[in-house]
Design a protein around this motif. Structure first.
Motif, short mmCIF file in Angstrom:
data_model
loop_
_atom_site.label_atom_id
_atom_site.label_comp_id
_atom_site.label_asym_id
_atom_site.label_seq_id
_atom_site.Cartn_x
_atom_site.Cartn_y
_atom_site.Cartn_z
N THR A 245 13.50 -7.13 -33.31
CA THR A 245 13.74 -5.86 -33.96
C THR A 245 15.21 -5.47 -33.89
O THR A 245 16.00 -6.09 -33.17
N SER A 246 15.54 -4.43 -34.64
CA SER A 246 16.90 -3.90 -34.61
C SER A 246 17.23 -3.25 -33.28
O SER A 246 18.39 -2.90 -33.04
N ARG A 247 16.24 -3.09 -32.43
CA ARG A 247 16.45 -2.50 -31.09
C ARG A 247 16.09 -3.49 -29.99
O ARG A 247 15.77 -3.09 -28.88
N GLY A 248 16.17 -4.77 -30.32
CA GLY A 248 15.92 -5.80 -29.32
C GLY A 248 14.59 -6.51 -29.51
O GLY A 248 13.73 -6.07 -30.28
N ASP A 249 14.42 -7.60 -28.79
CA ASP A 249 13.17 -8.37 -28.86
C ASP A 249 12.09 -7.70 -28.02
O ASP A 249 12.36 -7.17 -26.93
N ILE A 250 10.87 -7.75 -28.51
CA ILE A 250 9.73 -7.16 -27.81
C ILE A 250 8.62 -8.21 -27.75
O ILE A 250 8.16 -8.70 -28.78
N ALA A 251 8.20 -8.54 -26.56
CA ALA A 251 7.08 -9.46 -26.39
C ALA A 251 5.76 -8.72 -26.65
O ALA A 251 5.65 -7.52 -26.39
N ALA A 252 4.79 -9.45 -27.17
CA ALA A 252 3.52 -8.81 -27.51
C ALA A 252 2.38 -9.80 -27.37
O ALA A 252 2.50 -10.97 -27.76
N GLY A 253 1.27 -9.31 -26.82
CA GLY A 253 0.07 -10.13 -26.79
C GLY A 253 -0.49 -10.32 -28.19
O GLY A 253 -0.98 -11.40 -28.55
N LYS A 254 -0.40 -9.25 -28.99
CA LYS A 254 -0.88 -9.29 -30.36
C LYS A 254 0.05 -8.46 -31.24
O LYS A 254 0.61 -7.45 -30.78
#
Length: 409
Positions: A216-225
């Motif tokens: 994202t424009s505000r950094g990477d975000i890990a997600a299970g789904k």
């Protein structure tokens, strides 16, 4: 857990929700902070106990199609699959104001779908009978009965498109779209769901065919789904993965008039002259037209579409001829080949898609949230959205609502 007031915004009685920075990871990331994204997060929390959720919106919350629709709510669709999902949504609408403890201004003033030709009469009667078989309230009205419900409507047989009758759904109506978004957002904030504005998704992290997060424009975000709910822009996001979705995006225009005294008691829709008219709670007339033919993500359309819309409105409602237009706007509608939505799993593990609602997105909001949340939490489609999978475009099991759903709305 309830959010601590003032954690990331100044204490203020008007704040309904906070706007935190994204955390490094979430169980579920929902891309799209409109009605569908918010409702999905709400039912993930309420029905499935999943609250480690982020709703990402590249602009401001509910500033896309949610803020640009004409707020009509109905369930009188022709096919069993569509009627089932929209009727489920309508039943949720009927209790949503109390459940969310917020004034949604849900007004069940009924919807008239006008018929102007013998073929439209046949189609309307067919739809009424199909609705009744599916437990959806529906009636067929002759021109005199139409005039009784909406006395200001011109039912003269000398019109270019005379009113030969109409379908009537008494339980249908309108709601205040921004109030709906605010109510969901307030509830989500209290349950600890992160509503992150100004956060554009630019790509995905993946391991093989499994999606592990978003960029994202505000950094990477890990997600299970990861659940996509970005309307017409869902195809742009899917393209990042090489996943081609069968949707096209078009501008859809609408307008409101100056404030008027209450004169219009219901919602009137006409496919032949292609206009739909209601009166908002404050008093302005809300009018919508058909979609512009060209593909575009622009939130404005061609003037000639508005001109045709106004011509049709004045023909049906001569008393509106002197009303002044206050403002116009456009939304972006995503249309599939069979004019029905796509909701379900994708070829990528951990990635879910919800798009293609065309002009039916607002009315389906709580029903979509309920079914999409089930699909995400259980990793399988809810029975109500199972017919709307991507696979139908290869199996041929289409849900063709062209014309059967009525005018764009």
């Amino acid at each position: 857990m309830p959010r601590t007031p003032g954690a990331d915004l100044p204490e203020h009685p008007d704040w309904l929700w906070h706007s935190p920075d994204p955390k490094p990871s979430y169980d579920v990331v929902i891309v799209g902070g409109g009605g569908h994204g918010l409702a999905t997060a709400y039912y993930l929390a309420v029905n499935h106990g999943i609250t480690n959720v982020a709703v990402l919106e590249r602009g401001w919350l509910a500033g896309g199609n949610m803020a640009r629709n004409t707020t009509i709510i109905r369930s009188n669709y022709l096919w069993d699959e569509s009627a089932g999902l929209y009727e489920h949504a309508l039943k949720l609408w009927e209790g949503l104001e109390e459940e969310l403890d917020y004034p949604l201004l849900f007004s069940q003033r009924g919807v008239l779908n006008l018929a102007h030709s013998l073929q439209e009469v046949r189609d309307g009667v067919r739809r009424v009978n199909a609705n009744r078989l599916n437990g959806v309230d529906a009636e067929w009205l002759d021109p005199h009965q139409v005039a009784e419900i909406c006395p200001i409507l011109n039912t003269s047989d000398e019109l270019r498109y005379p009113v030969l009758g109409a379908t009537w759904q008494p339980r249908a109506g309108i709601a205040k779209h921004d109030h709906v978004a605010w109510a969901f957002a307030r509830a989500l904030d209290r349950m600890g769901v992160d509503l992150i504005q100004g956060c554009e998704v630019t790509g995905f992290d993946r391991v093989g065919d499994r999606i592990t997060g978003v960029r994202t424009s505000r950094g990477d975000i890990a997600a299970g789904k990861v659940a996509l709910a970005a309307a017409g822009h869902t195809s742009v996001l899917a393209d990042e993965l090489g996943l081609r979705l069968p949707i096209q995006s078009h501008p859809l225009q609408a307008l409101v008039s100056e404030l008027l005294e209450p004169v219009h008691p219901t919602v009137v829709m006409s496919n032949s002259v292609h206009v739909y008219v209601s009166q908002a709670h404050k008093g302005e007339l809300v009018l919508g037209a058909g979609i512009d033919a060209h593909n575009s993500y622009g939130q404005r359309g061609a003037f000639h579409t508005i001109e045709r819309e106004m011509t049709a409105a004045v023909e049906l409602f001569p008393m509106f001829a002197r009303a002044h237009v206050l403002r116009t706007w456009g939304g972006v509608v995503d249309v599939t080949p069979d004019a029905s939505a796509i909701m379900g799993l994708t070829p990528f593990e951990g990635l879910y898609v919800n798009c293609g609602w065309g002009t039916g997105g607002f009315k389906s909001t709580p029903g979509v949230g309920w079914c999409y949340a089930h699909t995400i939490a259980c990793d399988e489609a809810h029975p109500l959205n199972a017919p709307f999978s991507l696979e139908r475009f290869t199996t041929g099991a289409l849900v063709d609502e062209h014309g059967a759903a009525g005018v764009a709305h």
